[in-house]
Design a protein around this motif. Structure first.
Motif, PDB file in Angstrom:
ATOM      1  N   THR A 279      23.920 -12.716 -17.538  1.00 36.31           N
ATOM      2  CA  THR A 279      23.198 -11.460 -17.687  1.00 36.31           C
ATOM      3  C   THR A 279      22.444 -11.366 -19.011  1.00 36.31           C
ATOM      4  OG1 THR A 279      25.088 -10.323 -18.665  1.00 36.31           O
ATOM      5  CG2 THR A 279      24.885 -10.233 -16.269  1.00 36.31           C
ATOM      6  N   PHE A 280      22.768 -12.232 -19.963  1.00 32.65           N
ATOM      7  CA  PHE A 280      22.110 -12.191 -21.263  1.00 32.65           C
ATOM      8  C   PHE A 280      20.777 -12.914 -21.219  1.00 32.65           C
ATOM      9  CE2 PHE A 280      26.485 -11.553 -22.739  1.00 32.65           C
ATOM     10  CZ  PHE A 280      26.294 -10.486 -23.593  1.00 32.65           C
ATOM     11  N   THR A 281      19.817 -12.353 -21.907  1.00 30.12           N
ATOM     12  CA  THR A 281      18.545 -13.038 -22.098  1.00 30.12           C
ATOM     13  C   THR A 281      18.504 -13.531 -23.542  1.00 30.12           C
ATOM     14  OG1 THR A 281      17.476 -10.980 -22.716  1.00 30.12           O
ATOM     15  CG2 THR A 281      17.376 -11.586 -20.391  1.00 30.12           C
ATOM     16  N   GLU A 282      17.371 -14.014 -23.975  1.00 32.57           N
ATOM     17  CA  GLU A 282      17.261 -14.487 -25.347  1.00 32.57           C
ATOM     18  C   GLU A 282      17.458 -13.313 -26.304  1.00 32.57           C
ATOM     19  OE1 GLU A 282      13.969 -16.729 -28.084  1.00 32.57           O
ATOM     20  OE2 GLU A 282      13.978 -17.075 -25.916  1.00 32.57           O
ATOM     21  N   LEU A 283      18.223 -13.546 -27.345  1.00 32.88           N
ATOM     22  CA  LEU A 283      18.520 -12.474 -28.296  1.00 32.88           C
ATOM     23  C   LEU A 283      17.298 -12.173 -29.154  1.00 32.88           C
ATOM     24  CD1 LEU A 283      22.071 -13.548 -29.471  1.00 32.88           C
ATOM     25  CD2 LEU A 283      21.473 -11.745 -27.869  1.00 32.88           C
ATOM     26  N   PRO A 284      17.084 -10.901 -29.485  1.00 31.15           N
ATOM     27  CA  PRO A 284      15.930 -10.546 -30.314  1.00 31.15           C
ATOM     28  C   PRO A 284      16.140 -11.002 -31.758  1.00 31.15           C
ATOM     29  CG  PRO A 284      17.258  -8.613 -29.905  1.00 31.15           C
ATOM     30  CD  PRO A 284      17.850  -9.725 -29.084  1.00 31.15           C
ATOM     31  N   MET A 285      15.052 -11.129 -32.480  1.00 32.83           N
ATOM     32  CA  MET A 285      15.118 -11.488 -33.894  1.00 32.83           C
ATOM     33  C   MET A 285      15.620 -10.280 -34.677  1.00 32.83           C
ATOM     34  SD  MET A 285      14.216 -14.589 -34.152  1.00 32.83           S
ATOM     35  CE  MET A 285      13.915 -14.768 -35.899  1.00 32.83           C
TER      36      MET A 285
END
Length: 60
Positions: A34-40
């Motif tokens: 369910t996780f996408t790429e984490l934001p900066m």
């Protein structure tokens, strides 16, 4: 409840599988999917002030 759905016996089954009689999807794989790429991280609008107490000589 986490231990019932993830810890496996030597035969490869979990407590939940033995209790309900059918296999369940892998708990951690389903959560990680369910996780996408984490934001900066955000950049600070304030300039970084050095800590005046850091690296101050202290007499013993």
């Amino acid at each position: 409840m986490l231990h019932n759905s993830d810890l496996k016996c030597p035969d490869g089954t979990t407590a939940a599988q033995r209790l309900f009689g059918h296999p369940f999807p892998d708990l951690f794989e389903s959560v990680l999917s369910t996780f996408t790429e984490l934001p900066m991280p955000r950049r600070s609008t304030e300039s970084q002030q050095p800590n005046p107490w850091y690296s101050q000589p202290v007499s013993a």
